[in-house]
Scaffold this motif. Structure first.
Motif, PDB file in Angstrom:
ATOM      1  N   LEU A 184       0.809  -1.213   0.000  1.00 42.84           N
ATOM      2  CA  LEU A 184       0.000   0.000   0.000  1.00 42.84           C
ATOM      3  C   LEU A 184       0.843   1.264   0.000  1.00 42.84           C
ATOM      4  CD1 LEU A 184      -2.679  -1.069   2.647  1.00 42.84           C
ATOM      5  CD2 LEU A 184      -2.929  -1.064   0.160  1.00 42.84           C
ATOM      6  N   ASN A 185       2.091   1.138   0.444  1.00 40.48           N
ATOM      7  CA  ASN A 185       2.970   2.294   0.536  1.00 40.48           C
ATOM      8  C   ASN A 185       4.202   2.128  -0.331  1.00 40.48           C
ATOM      9  OD1 ASN A 185       1.727   2.182   3.617  1.00 40.48           O
ATOM     10  ND2 ASN A 185       1.925   4.232   2.801  1.00 40.48           N
ATOM     11  N   LYS A 186       4.724   3.239  -0.801  1.00 38.93           N
ATOM     12  CA  LYS A 186       5.966   3.244  -1.563  1.00 38.93           C
ATOM     13  C   LYS A 186       7.138   3.112  -0.590  1.00 38.93           C
ATOM     14  CE  LYS A 186       8.590   6.162  -4.774  1.00 38.93           C
ATOM     15  NZ  LYS A 186       8.597   7.451  -5.499  1.00 38.93           N
ATOM     16  N   PRO A 187       8.029   2.131  -0.802  1.00 41.24           N
ATOM     17  CA  PRO A 187       9.140   1.935   0.128  1.00 41.24           C
ATOM     18  C   PRO A 187      10.331   2.841  -0.196  1.00 41.24           C
ATOM     19  CG  PRO A 187       9.228   0.268  -1.554  1.00 41.24           C
ATOM     20  CD  PRO A 187       8.021   1.123  -1.866  1.00 41.24           C
ATOM     21  N   ARG A 188      11.270   2.899   0.742  1.00 38.25           N
ATOM     22  CA  ARG A 188      12.568   3.487   0.477  1.00 38.25           C
ATOM     23  C   ARG A 188      13.458   2.399  -0.074  1.00 38.25           C
ATOM     24  NH1 ARG A 188      12.796   5.094   5.472  1.00 38.25           N
ATOM     25  NH2 ARG A 188      14.536   3.724   5.930  1.00 38.25           N
ATOM     26  N   LEU A 189      14.226   2.708  -1.114  1.00 39.69           N
ATOM     27  CA  LEU A 189      15.128   1.730  -1.723  1.00 39.69           C
ATOM     28  C   LEU A 189      16.570   2.162  -1.507  1.00 39.69           C
ATOM     29  CD1 LEU A 189      13.321   1.136  -5.149  1.00 39.69           C
ATOM     30  CD2 LEU A 189      13.204  -0.300  -3.126  1.00 39.69           C
ATOM     31  N   ASN A 190      17.416   1.202  -1.040  1.00 39.58           N
ATOM     32  CA  ASN A 190      18.829   1.517  -0.903  1.00 39.58           C
ATOM     33  C   ASN A 190      19.543   1.258  -2.235  1.00 39.58           C
ATOM     34  OD1 ASN A 190      19.172  -1.256  -1.106  1.00 39.58           O
ATOM     35  ND2 ASN A 190      19.507  -1.553   1.094  1.00 39.58           N
ATOM     36  N   TRP A 191      20.878   1.366  -2.210  1.00 41.71           N
ATOM     37  CA  TRP A 191      21.633   1.181  -3.449  1.00 41.71           C
ATOM     38  C   TRP A 191      21.460  -0.213  -4.039  1.00 41.71           C
ATOM     39  CZ3 TRP A 191      23.365   5.032  -6.172  1.00 41.71           C
ATOM     40  CH2 TRP A 191      23.671   6.238  -5.551  1.00 41.71           C
ATOM     41  N   LEU A 194      18.698  -1.820  -3.998  1.00 40.16           N
ATOM     42  CA  LEU A 194      17.260  -1.913  -4.297  1.00 40.16           C
ATOM     43  C   LEU A 194      16.502  -2.772  -3.290  1.00 40.16           C
ATOM     44  CD1 LEU A 194      17.144  -2.178  -8.206  1.00 40.16           C
ATOM     45  CD2 LEU A 194      16.806  -0.155  -6.777  1.00 40.16           C
ATOM     46  N   ASN A 195      17.016  -2.828  -2.071  1.00 40.03           N
ATOM     47  CA  ASN A 195      16.289  -3.507  -1.007  1.00 40.03           C
ATOM     48  C   ASN A 195      15.266  -2.542  -0.420  1.00 40.03           C
ATOM     49  OD1 ASN A 195      17.709  -5.975  -1.124  1.00 40.03           O
ATOM     50  ND2 ASN A 195      19.408  -5.083   0.026  1.00 40.03           N
ATOM     51  N   PRO A 196      13.982  -2.900  -0.420  1.00 39.57           N
ATOM     52  CA  PRO A 196      12.948  -1.965   0.033  1.00 39.57           C
ATOM     53  C   PRO A 196      12.833  -1.901   1.552  1.00 39.57           C
ATOM     54  CG  PRO A 196      11.935  -4.000  -0.700  1.00 39.57           C
ATOM     55  CD  PRO A 196      13.406  -4.153  -0.943  1.00 39.57           C
ATOM     56  N   GLN A 197      12.591  -0.720   2.071  1.00 36.08           N
ATOM     57  CA  GLN A 197      12.311  -0.498   3.480  1.00 36.08           C
ATOM     58  C   GLN A 197      10.955   0.200   3.572  1.00 36.08           C
ATOM     59  OE1 GLN A 197      14.299  -1.594   6.022  1.00 36.08           O
ATOM     60  NE2 GLN A 197      15.616  -2.497   4.436  1.00 36.08           N
ATOM     61  N   PHE A 198       9.939  -0.533   4.053  1.00 34.32           N
ATOM     62  CA  PHE A 198       8.588   0.006   4.085  1.00 34.32           C
ATOM     63  C   PHE A 198       8.325   0.744   5.396  1.00 34.32           C
ATOM     64  CE2 PHE A 198       8.194  -3.318   0.902  1.00 34.32           C
ATOM     65  CZ  PHE A 198       7.397  -2.715  -0.053  1.00 34.32           C
ATOM     66  N   PRO A 199       7.563   1.821   5.329  1.00 35.03           N
ATOM     67  CA  PRO A 199       7.217   2.545   6.563  1.00 35.03           C
ATOM     68  C   PRO A 199       6.286   1.708   7.433  1.00 35.03           C
ATOM     69  CG  PRO A 199       5.977   3.416   4.699  1.00 35.03           C
ATOM     70  CD  PRO A 199       6.969   2.444   4.138  1.00 35.03           C
ATOM     71  N   ASP A 200       6.279   2.004   8.718  1.00 38.14           N
ATOM     72  CA  ASP A 200       5.462   1.256   9.674  1.00 38.14           C
ATOM     73  C   ASP A 200       4.066   1.861   9.717  1.00 38.14           C
ATOM     74  OD1 ASP A 200       4.450  -0.265  11.693  1.00 38.14           O
ATOM     75  OD2 ASP A 200       5.727   0.556  13.276  1.00 38.14           O
ATOM     76  N   THR A 201       3.230   1.475   8.742  1.00 40.00           N
ATOM     77  CA  THR A 201       1.897   2.067   8.653  1.00 40.00           C
ATOM     78  C   THR A 201       0.779   1.023   8.630  1.00 40.00           C
ATOM     79  OG1 THR A 201       2.100   2.145   6.243  1.00 40.00           O
ATOM     80  CG2 THR A 201       2.713   4.130   7.459  1.00 40.00           C
ATOM     81  N   LEU A 202       1.059  -0.203   8.985  1.00 36.58           N
ATOM     82  CA  LEU A 202       0.088  -1.294   9.027  1.00 36.58           C
ATOM     83  C   LEU A 202      -0.424  -1.656   7.636  1.00 36.58           C
ATOM     84  CD1 LEU A 202      -2.471  -2.039  11.797  1.00 36.58           C
ATOM     85  CD2 LEU A 202      -3.169  -2.342   9.431  1.00 36.58           C
ATOM     86  N   ASP A 203       0.231  -2.643   7.068  1.00 36.51           N
ATOM     87  CA  ASP A 203      -0.136  -3.188   5.762  1.00 36.51           C
ATOM     88  C   ASP A 203      -0.141  -4.707   5.925  1.00 36.51           C
ATOM     89  OD1 ASP A 203      -0.523  -3.904   3.156  1.00 36.51           O
ATOM     90  OD2 ASP A 203       1.204  -2.817   2.351  1.00 36.51           O
ATOM     91  N   LEU A 204      -1.252  -5.236   6.419  1.00 37.26           N
ATOM     92  CA  LEU A 204      -1.286  -6.630   6.866  1.00 37.26           C
ATOM     93  C   LEU A 204      -0.997  -7.620   5.746  1.00 37.26           C
ATOM     94  CD1 LEU A 204      -4.379  -6.417   9.241  1.00 37.26           C
ATOM     95  CD2 LEU A 204      -1.979  -6.559   9.896  1.00 37.26           C
TER      96      LEU A 204
END
Length: 532
Positions: A119-126, A128-138
């Protein structure tokens, strides 16, 4: 003399460029052939049976998914290749009790397929590993620690005994739906559309004490069709995690890939999704309850719905953050409207196709007289068995519920699956496995759920299924869904005789990650009211 020299030099450059192009083409061809040979004959999964093209690229599976053919594909693959099948370069489907227990009983993390459902756009490191925000996406939460905390906090609100207080709200929706269907007078209707109408209305009543006006309008405004097209797109993207990651960075790339696969779809003019008023109502009520307590005290909110319970949960347990609160209120609709629609459509369609089954259910529910309370669920065992049987044959998930093999790898059916392999069970195949469900697995037979208490087969079917998800990732809204399905099916079959006017073949009902029975036409014929 200068002109001939220039001509010769230009010719040499052209020849050199041609040779470089040929060399580059050969290098690319050799590289591709090497990759193909490696994946087919030398990869760690190469000994696992399956179509050769599937081993080469996810394109093979994606074509079937794009065309909505995964229901037939699951049955075909396992009947052809056995309990373990390689369906992609790094993906395996398993159809067995052994596979179910190992995959869903050991806390395997979700596979990268679920990047496409985030549901949310993640942060991608160099890397391309995604880091998703803690916003409850079950559905798409990859962090098991975070997910378990969310489930633990939500648990009390979604227990069956707590949800029973919302029965009157569901009753009002069912009564309204019955009134409108009676007014239609037995005319043919699209079953999925009407089940979606009722599903959204029930969720609106339970969660927000609100109606989108679908029953009164006898239309869902095309929202069920649009959402299903969305799942077609997500299902294709999910098979190409790298493309999904890159689309987080570049929307243009995502659109180009979507166009390439033919899964782009337009939004009709004046289209009004119900999510817009849902967002608005949730935002307004949460803001009033948390930001303006004095205003809330001056004009007390008398509503006692699921959002009220979630607001109280946030106030009592700060770990259930405001972000969680807002997201969960909407998630009830996002996760519930399609799964409820799919379940209700299958339940009513199957009953309508089997008059003998319908007669037995009608006798059960009509014997109860009047409003059917959830406490009377044990008095309608045949109806409950019919719902389970329709869920078995037509589960709401069409693709594998894939997970990642953890560090160290694992063995299944004598084959080694290395770390990171996507592995899962396809519900359609698993629910039709005769070792689990008994004889005639393709036959609709509610009696298979009504064997004597302690029956090993019934116990096995209850344990080894993916109706509500697998293992520790089962649907947190299961009890709410079961309550709504029970009330709706009982209410409709108490008042109507359902006739199926048109039932497409399975292969003509598109099936993606989200699976629905589409194109079913039904008539709701009012039953004579009993004389007391």
């Amino acid at each position: 003399m200068a002109a001939p020299i220039i001509f010769v030099d230009a010719w040499r450059l052209l020849v050199l460029a041609g040779l470089l192009w040929v060399a580059l083409t050969l290098v690319i061809a050799v590289a591709l052939l090497t990759i193909v040979a490696y994946r087919i004959w030398f990869h760690q999964l190469s000994a696992i049976p399956g179509p050769r093209l599937a081993a080469v690229s996810n394109i093979w599976l994606a074509r079937h998914v794009r065309n909505g053919r995964v229901r037939e594909l699951a049955k075909h693959l396992h009947s052809t290749y056995g309990p373990i099948v390689r369906v992609g370069p790094g993906e395996v489907w398993v159809n067995s009790e052994e596979g179910f227990r190992k995959i869903y009983g050991n806390g395997y993390e979700k596979s990268d397929f679920y990047l496409a459902t985030a549901l949310n756009k993640p942060r991608l490191n160099w890397w391309l590993n995604p880091q998703f925000p803690d916003t409850l996406d079950l559905l798409s939460e990859f962090d098991l620690t975070r997910y378990r905390l969310q489930r633990r906090l939500l648990g009390p609100v979604y227990r069956a005994h707590h949800l029973k207080q919302f029965e009157p709200a569901i009753d009002r929706v069912v009564t309204h739906a019955i009134s409108e269907l009676r007014a239609i007078g037995g005319d043919e209707v699209d079953l999925k559309t009407w089940m979606h109408i009722i599903a959204v209305e029930c969720l609106g009543a339970v969660v927000l004490s609100w109606s989108p006006g679908y029953i009164a309008n006898r239309s869902d405004g095309g929202t069920s069709t649009q959402s299903y097209l969305g799942w077609r797109r997500k299902s294709v993207f999910g098979l190409f995690p790298m493309i999904t990651k890159l689309s987080f960075v570049s929307k243009s790339l995502g659109r180009a890939f979507s166009n390439l696969w033919g899964v782009t779809f337009a939004t009709p003019k004046q289209f009004k999704p119900f999510f817009t008023p849902v967002y608005q109502r949730v935002s307004r009520r949460v803001t009033n309850a948390l930001r303006h307590p004095a205003r809330a005290q001056g004009k007390r909110d008398e509503r006692s719905d699921l959002l009220t319970a979630l607001i109280k949960l946030h106030k009592d347990h700060p770990q259930f953050t405001e972000n969680y609160l807002r997201r969960m209120a909407v998630t009830n609709f996002g996760a519930g409207h399609e799964t409820l629609c799919s379940t209700l459509t299958a339940a009513i369609a199957m009953v309508g196709c089997h008059p003998g089954v319908q007669s037995k259910i009608a006798a059960e529910v009509r014997a109860l007289r009047g409003s059917i309370d959830y406490d009377s669920i044990d008095l309608v065992p045949y109806m409950q068995a019919s719902i389970k049987e329709s869920q078995r044959l037509y589960p709401v998930i069409g693709l594998s519920l894939s997970r990642k093999v953890p560090l160290g790898g694992t063995y299944l059916h004598g084959h080694f699956l290395p770390t990171g392999t996507a592995v899962g069970c396809n519900p359609t195949a698993l629910h039709r496995n005769p070792d689990i469900v008994g004889t005639d697995p393709d036959t609709y037979n509610p009696e298979r759920w009504l064997q004597k208490d302690g029956s090993a087969q019934v116990s096995r079917m209850e344990r080894i299924n993916l109706i509500w998800g697998g293992g520790g990732r089962t649907c947190p809204g299961r009890h709410l869904a079961e309550l709504i399905v029970f009330k709706v099916v009982a209410g409709l079959l108490q008042e109507f005789n359902v006739e199926i006017a048109s039932m497409p073949n399975e292969e003509d009902m598109p099936c993606y990650f989200m699976a629905m029975m589409t194109g079913v036409k039904a008539r709701f014929i009012p039953r004579p009211r009993p004389i007391d």
